[in-house]
Design a protein around this motif. Structure first.
Motif, mmCIF file in Angstrom:
data_model
loop_
_atom_site.group_PDB
_atom_site.id
_atom_site.type_symbol
_atom_site.label_atom_id
_atom_site.label_comp_id
_atom_site.label_asym_id
_atom_site.label_seq_id
_atom_site.Cartn_x
_atom_site.Cartn_y
_atom_site.Cartn_z
ATOM 1 N N LEU A 57 23.892 61.623 70.110
ATOM 2 C CA LEU A 57 24.160 62.806 71.065
ATOM 3 C C LEU A 57 22.826 63.588 71.315
ATOM 4 O O LEU A 57 22.456 63.624 72.657
ATOM 5 C CB LEU A 57 25.057 63.946 70.415
ATOM 6 C CG LEU A 57 25.219 65.045 71.164
ATOM 7 C CD1 LEU A 57 26.212 64.800 72.539
ATOM 8 C CD2 LEU A 57 25.860 66.222 70.430
ATOM 9 N N ASP B 76 20.973 61.193 73.696
ATOM 10 C CA ASP B 76 21.625 60.887 74.992
ATOM 11 C C ASP B 76 21.540 62.292 75.929
ATOM 12 O O ASP B 76 21.272 62.247 77.099
ATOM 13 C CB ASP B 76 22.830 60.699 74.754
ATOM 14 C CG ASP B 76 23.205 58.935 74.662
ATOM 15 O OD1 ASP B 76 22.137 58.402 74.387
ATOM 16 O OD2 ASP B 76 24.201 58.682 74.171
ATOM 17 N N SER B 77 21.947 63.405 75.291
ATOM 18 C CA SER B 77 22.050 64.642 76.069
ATOM 19 C C SER B 77 20.835 65.317 76.213
ATOM 20 O O SER B 77 20.636 66.073 77.183
ATOM 21 C CB SER B 77 23.191 65.372 75.730
ATOM 22 O OG SER B 77 22.762 65.809 74.198
ATOM 23 N N GLU B 78 19.806 65.165 75.279
ATOM 24 C CA GLU B 78 18.798 66.235 75.484
ATOM 25 C C GLU B 78 17.393 65.369 75.793
ATOM 26 O O GLU B 78 16.524 65.995 76.218
ATOM 27 C CB GLU B 78 18.440 66.949 74.102
ATOM 28 C CG GLU B 78 19.882 67.654 73.994
ATOM 29 C CD GLU B 78 19.896 68.957 72.803
ATOM 30 O OE1 GLU B 78 18.742 69.241 72.285
ATOM 31 O OE2 GLU B 78 20.775 69.410 72.254
ATOM 32 N N PRO C 18 17.765 62.434 79.524
ATOM 33 C CA PRO C 18 17.724 63.030 80.998
ATOM 34 C C PRO C 18 16.288 63.492 81.377
ATOM 35 O O PRO C 18 16.141 63.605 82.457
ATOM 36 C CB PRO C 18 18.548 64.318 80.989
ATOM 37 C CG PRO C 18 19.491 64.165 79.830
ATOM 38 C CD PRO C 18 18.779 63.300 78.866
ATOM 39 N N ASN D 128 13.839 71.175 78.714
ATOM 40 C CA ASN D 128 15.401 71.398 78.827
ATOM 41 C C ASN D 128 15.332 72.980 79.229
ATOM 42 O O ASN D 128 16.380 73.112 80.011
ATOM 43 C CB ASN D 128 16.081 71.085 77.674
ATOM 44 C CG ASN D 128 16.381 69.447 77.884
ATOM 45 O OD1 ASN D 128 16.574 69.014 78.788
ATOM 46 N ND2 ASN D 128 16.094 68.960 76.534
ATOM 47 N N GLY E 13 18.517 72.161 80.968
ATOM 48 C CA GLY E 13 19.182 70.951 80.345
ATOM 49 C C GLY E 13 19.644 71.292 79.008
ATOM 50 O O GLY E 13 19.862 72.521 78.533
ATOM 51 N N ASP E 14 20.505 70.539 78.230
ATOM 52 C CA ASP E 14 20.964 70.819 77.105
ATOM 53 C C ASP E 14 19.956 71.118 76.000
ATOM 54 O O ASP E 14 18.958 70.520 75.669
ATOM 55 C CB ASP E 14 21.781 69.236 76.508
ATOM 56 C CG ASP E 14 23.055 69.534 76.992
ATOM 57 O OD1 ASP E 14 23.653 70.402 77.556
ATOM 58 O OD2 ASP E 14 23.676 68.169 77.135
ATOM 59 N N ARG F 265 31.965 67.927 72.494
ATOM 60 C CA ARG F 265 31.367 66.979 73.557
ATOM 61 C C ARG F 265 32.372 65.923 73.976
ATOM 62 O O ARG F 265 32.050 65.220 75.067
ATOM 63 C CB ARG F 265 30.048 66.288 73.143
ATOM 64 C CG ARG F 265 29.048 67.485 72.960
ATOM 65 C CD ARG F 265 28.684 68.019 74.273
ATOM 66 N NE ARG F 265 27.588 69.024 74.100
ATOM 67 C CZ ARG F 265 26.375 68.820 74.315
ATOM 68 N NH1 ARG F 265 26.212 67.776 75.175
ATOM 69 N NH2 ARG F 265 25.424 69.706 74.059
#
Ligand code: CS2
Length: 500
Positions: free
Chosen positions: A339, A342-344, A347, A399, A404-405, A499
């Protein structure tokens, strides 16, 4: 195997090493020291020395032996052991399926201690034979303030070195003194090659050395600016700390006495900018890659692999895990790592030419899960004050700028506060915390009970993060959650559920 058949690793016993172990067959007595390397730890020995040994073995080019240098008293043990072994050591490569390959590395030509004989080290670097001075001095060794990225002149060792330029303690003092001699002798400058996990490691080395040299001698600073090359590079090979078991394995299985072998994973990567003013080994013939701009590769590696290690390291330590592979066996931890990546991180990563990021991340998960690489969380968390500032905070800051996350990174920082404050896992067992700033970290984190954001006041690490309301809210929420329930897995699980 009984102890009578023990072969003590040395030049004269190389022919007695069992055939299943690869040994160097080049003439070590003719090796020159084209490279002087500062910081001969496990990583240097599994990486740059491994590539260089392979290159010498394949090409027969004997110009590129490596003379090791340790600057600190803590290097004494390694120096003594390697000297007694004619600077030979065994690399134990452990595959995930349990198979092991062993090889003796022969390219080290010596090992000098800067703390004992500073002048000899300076002369060695200044010698015309030296073409490259390479460094693995850890993230903290670059002596910059992570919040400002400026050289830290308040460091007592820097103050000492400026007053005693011929007896320096830090690498910058040695480089300055050696380059000054070369300038005065009309010798060309050597290349300074950083092999540490810092983004733009060559540029950072250059900036720090120039800042230091401007105080020493402005002529020298000008000369360095004009003549010294500092190639950036991305380095990679997971190399856990050597254990007694590794020493016993060589002894029991092969009758070899090697008092400080190195273990590592099979994967290795080295991507380098081709800027070497005095030549270099043809490392590309043994797997290194030369590129014009290493930035996207180093961003990818440091922000995914090194930060990923810290994520598992800090959270896993509190949870009571001992090693990276143990954390990876827990599905919540491995999913949380995914996670985070991928999410932090993903991107904000630019396109990396020739690399499939999904595949890269999958390989990372497999490398971390290698059950034979028992990479201890105490090694991973050592010097977190430098590591988190280098590996994780740039991602968080970016971020915040891009909306962003930030949840995973905020949880990790809150967990780091708890880790620094209490120094125990969730069962109350003491953690082995190794950090040059450990006392300050502890004292600051210990004020959390009165003030939830106390830890963030360490501005030399966190910069102005405390002023960002979105981050502050997330961080304070996680601090409260962890101090109320030290089972960090519950908080990770909650985040994963939200999530889905
Ligand atoms: C690790 C690195 O020390 C750390 O925190 O992330 O030593 C890592 O194992 C290497 O950079 C792998 O290339």
């Amino acid at each position: 195997m009984n102890t009578q058949s023990t072969v003590r690793l040395a030049n004269k016993t190389l022919s007695q090493v069992p055939k299943s172990i690869v040994v160097p067959t080049y003439d070590r007595s003719k090796l020159k020291s084209g490279i002087v390397h500062v910081g001969v730890g496990g990583f240097h020995r599994s990486h740059e020395a491994f590539y260089t040994d392979a290159y010498i073995q394949q090409s027969g080019d004997l110009d590129w032996g490596i003379c090791g240098v340790g600057l600190r008293d803590s290097d004494r043990k390694m120096q003594a052991i390697l000297e007694a072994q004619d600077y030979l050591y065994t690399l134990i490569v452990k595959h995930p399926n349990g198979s092991i390959e062993n090889q003796v590395i022969g390219c080290l030509t010596g090992f000098m201690l800067g703390c004992d004989e500073p002048n000899a080290v300076i002369q060695k670097m200044a010698d015309a034979e030296t073409k490259i001075v390479s460094l693995t001095i850890t993230e903290g060794g670059y002596n910059f303030n992570p919040a400002t990225n400026e050289f830290d002149f308040s460091n007592p060792d820097v103050i000492h070195d400026l007053a005693n330029p011929l007896e320096p303690r830090l690498v910058f003092g040695f480089l300055a003194a050696a380059l000054k001699l070369r300038m005065e002798r009309g010798l060309p400058a050597f290349t300074v090659q950083s092999c540490d996990n810092i983004q733009h490691n060559g540029d950072v080395t250059r900036k720090m050395l120039l800042a230091y040299c401007h105080k020493v001698d402005s002529e020298l600073a000008k000369w360095i600016d004009a003549h010294v090359q500092f190639p950036n590079a991305m380095v990679d090979r997971i190399t856990p700390a050597t254990t007694e078991k590794d020493v016993a394995y060589l002894q029991d299985q092969f009758g070899i006495s090697d008092q400080w072998p190195v273990t590592c994973e099979p994967f290795h990567q080295w991507i380098i900018e081709d800027k070497f003013s005095l030549g270099r080994p043809q490392w590309q013939t043994v797997g290194a890659q030369f590129v014009d701009d290493v930035t996207p590769y180093e961003n990818m590696k440091i922000r995914l692999l090194n930060a990923g290690h810290s994520v598992l390291g800090i959270l896993g330590s509190i949870h009571g895990f001992g090693t990276i592979d143990e954390s990876m066996q827990d599905a919540v931890f491995s999913q949380f790592l995914q996670l985070f990546m991928d999410s932090e991180v993903t991107p904000i990563l630019p396109e990396v030419s020739g690399i499939d990021l999904t595949q890269y991340k999958q390989t990372l998960l497999e490398r971390f899960a290698n059950p034979n690489i028992k990479d201890s969380l105490s090694r991973i968390c050592s010097e977190s004050s430098s590591k988190l500032a280098t590996f994780l905070l740039p991602t968080l800051v970016e971020n915040l700028q891009r909306n962003g996350d930030i949840q995973c990174a905020s949880l990790v920082l809150a967990a780091w506060c708890y880790y620094s404050d209490k120094g125990v896992d969730r069962f109350g067992n003491s953690l082995n915390i190794i950090d040059a700033m450990s006392e300050r970290l502890h004292n600051t984190a210990a004020q959390t009970a009165n003030n939830a954001d106390a830890f963030l006041r360490l501005t030399s690490i966190f910069g102005k993060l405390i002023e960002n309301q979105r981050f502050l809210k997330a961080y304070q929420g996680y601090v409260e959650a962890i101090y109320n329930d030290t089972n960090v897995k519950n908080h990770m699980q909650l985040m994963l559920m939200m999530r889905r």
